[in-house]
Every structure is written in structure tokens, then in C-alpha cells.
Design an enzyme around this catalytic site. Structure first.
Site, PDB file in Angstrom:
ATOM      1  CG  ASP A  57      78.453   0.392  59.875  1.00  0.00           C
ATOM      2  OD1 ASP A  57      78.697  -0.269  60.887  1.00  0.00           O
ATOM      3  OD2 ASP A  57      78.934   0.101  58.752  1.00  0.00           O
ATOM      4  CE  LYS A 111      80.206  -3.011  59.717  1.00  0.00           C
ATOM      5  NZ  LYS A 111      80.640  -2.186  58.586  1.00  0.00           N
ATOM      6  CB  CYS A 164      77.096  -2.075  56.417  1.00  0.00           C
ATOM      7  SG  CYS A 164      78.775  -1.695  55.844  1.00  0.00           S
TER       8      CYS A 164
END
Ligand code: VGL
Ligand code: ZN
Length: 206
Positions: free
Chosen positions: A12, A110, A155
Site C-alpha cells: 500500500d 484488496k 496492513c
């Protein structure tokens, strides 16, 4: 050069998680040059991309009386409510412009289902619905995984812990990750990663 079964998984590194973004992680952009340099040493590179619809249930804006950073109960467990971030197709969802995305073999998105969040690159937050990444890594024989990216305490740690549980050999480069650190979440994530057998490297710039 590394062994053929090693993969770098970059979590990310997107505009909304960098300074100026909707859910900015302090110093989130600092890690980009180091990640680019590390990419060139790995035989496989995977990028993940947080990718939410505008009506995503992790957004505080979709819960009338709630505010960002409050925790609510969802059918799959507790869920922190976030400012709107990484909305599909928005500039905030793009990778940081300095990230060398051309080097990646796979981009895995995601968090695209409105009713459930997905911190981990492997499973949604019900810890059961797979993203497909495990199958991809298995098919390519990739089992030694190094994680970097944003955010360390959400994450990155969720992904690393799931990877360890799936039987991978897992390292997190803490010097190439940055944390949100919401009410002790960084310390909790470090403890959980250690307990899961994740190797933590680069604690003090090493
Ligand atoms: C993340 C909060 C919400 C992350 C993603 O990438 O760590 N954190 N969505
Ligand atoms: Zn998100």
C-alpha cells in the site's frame, strides 16, 4: 542477488497513505527510495493496492453517527473507521509517483468489497476470504517473503502474520515501513508479529 524463492511484497505505498493524503502515515514517503533499491535485488516483486468503493463500510462517512478512528463492531469483528481513502480510480489510490511500479510482477488489490475491510494481502478481515495471493506465491514457488510499506501496524503486520501462519518464512523491514500508531497499535503489532514468528529487521536504521 537473492534466492529464487524470495519475494518482496510492497504494501500500500499509495498517495493517500503519504503526507498530503487522506490517511497520511507520518513520513510514509520516506521509504520509497529504499524500496525501489530493494526491488532490484529480488527475483519477484508484488505490490498491494488498497482499493475501496466509495460506499465502503470502513469509511466513517458511511456511518451516520460515527467519526474517523472510532472502532465499531462488524459481523467479522472489531473495525476501525477511517477517513475516506484509496477510493477506486482516485488519485489518492494511485501508487506514490516515485515508486518504481514497472518492476512489479503482480499488483494485488484488496478492500474492494463494500461490506468488509481487508488489511492483509492474504485474507479479508474475516480472516477467511482469500485474496488469491497465497495461491500465486505457491504456484511460483515463492516462500521466503520480505514485507515493506504502509502501514506497519495495520496492513503490513496483518499481511506478515497471515503469511507466517500460512507457512512462509517472513521478514518485515521496519526501516522500510511506517506506522499510523493509533492508541498503541504499533507496539501491539510488533508484539503480535514477534509472537507469530515474524523476523523483524532494520529496527534502528539497519
Ligand atoms: C491501511 C487502514 C485502512 C493500511 C489500509 O494500508 O495499513 N490502514 N486501510
Ligand atoms: Zn483501507
Amino acid at each position: 542477488m537473492r534466492n529464487a524463492d524470495e519475494a518482496l511484497i510492497v504494501i500500500d505505498v499509495q498517495n493517500d497513505f503519504c503526507p498530503g493524503g487522506a490517511l497520511a502515515v507520518p513520513q510514509g514517503d520516506e521509504i520509497v527510495p529504499g524500496i525501489n533499491a530493494l526491488m532490484s535485488t529480488f527475483p519477484a516483486v508484488v505490490l498491494t493496492q488498497d482499493w475501496h468503493p466509495a460506499d465502503h463500510s470502513s469509511f466513517a462517512s458511511n456511518h451516520p453517527d460515527r467519526h474517523p478512528f472510532e472502532t465499531i463492531r462488524m459481523p467479522y469483528g472489531p473495525q476501525v473507521l477511517w477517513p475516506d481513502h484509496c477510493v477506486q480510480g482516485s488519485a489518492g489510490a494511485d501508487f506514490h509517483p516515485g515508486l518504481e511500479t514497472a518492476r512489479a510482477d503482480l499488483v494485488i488489490r484488496k478492500g474492494f468489497r463494500p461490506a468488509i475491510d481487508s488489511y492483509s494481502a492474504f485474507f479479508e478481515n474475516d480472516h477467511a476470504t482469500p485474496t488469491g495471493l497465497h495461491g500465486y506465491l505457491q504456484d511460483r514457488g515463492l516462500k521466503r517473503l520480505v514485507f515493506v510499506g504502509l502501514a506497519t501496524d495495520f496492513c503490513v503486520s496483518y499481511s506478515a502474520i497471515d503469511a507466517a501462519r500460512l507457512g512462509h518464512d517472513v521478514t518485515v523491514r521496519l526501516d522500510l515501513a511506517r506506522a499510523i500508531d493509533l492508541e498503541g497499535s504499533l507496539a501491539a503489532a510488533i508484539a503480535a508479529m514477534k509472537a507469530a514468528g515474524v523476523c523483524l529487521e532494520g529496527l534502528d536504521d539497519g
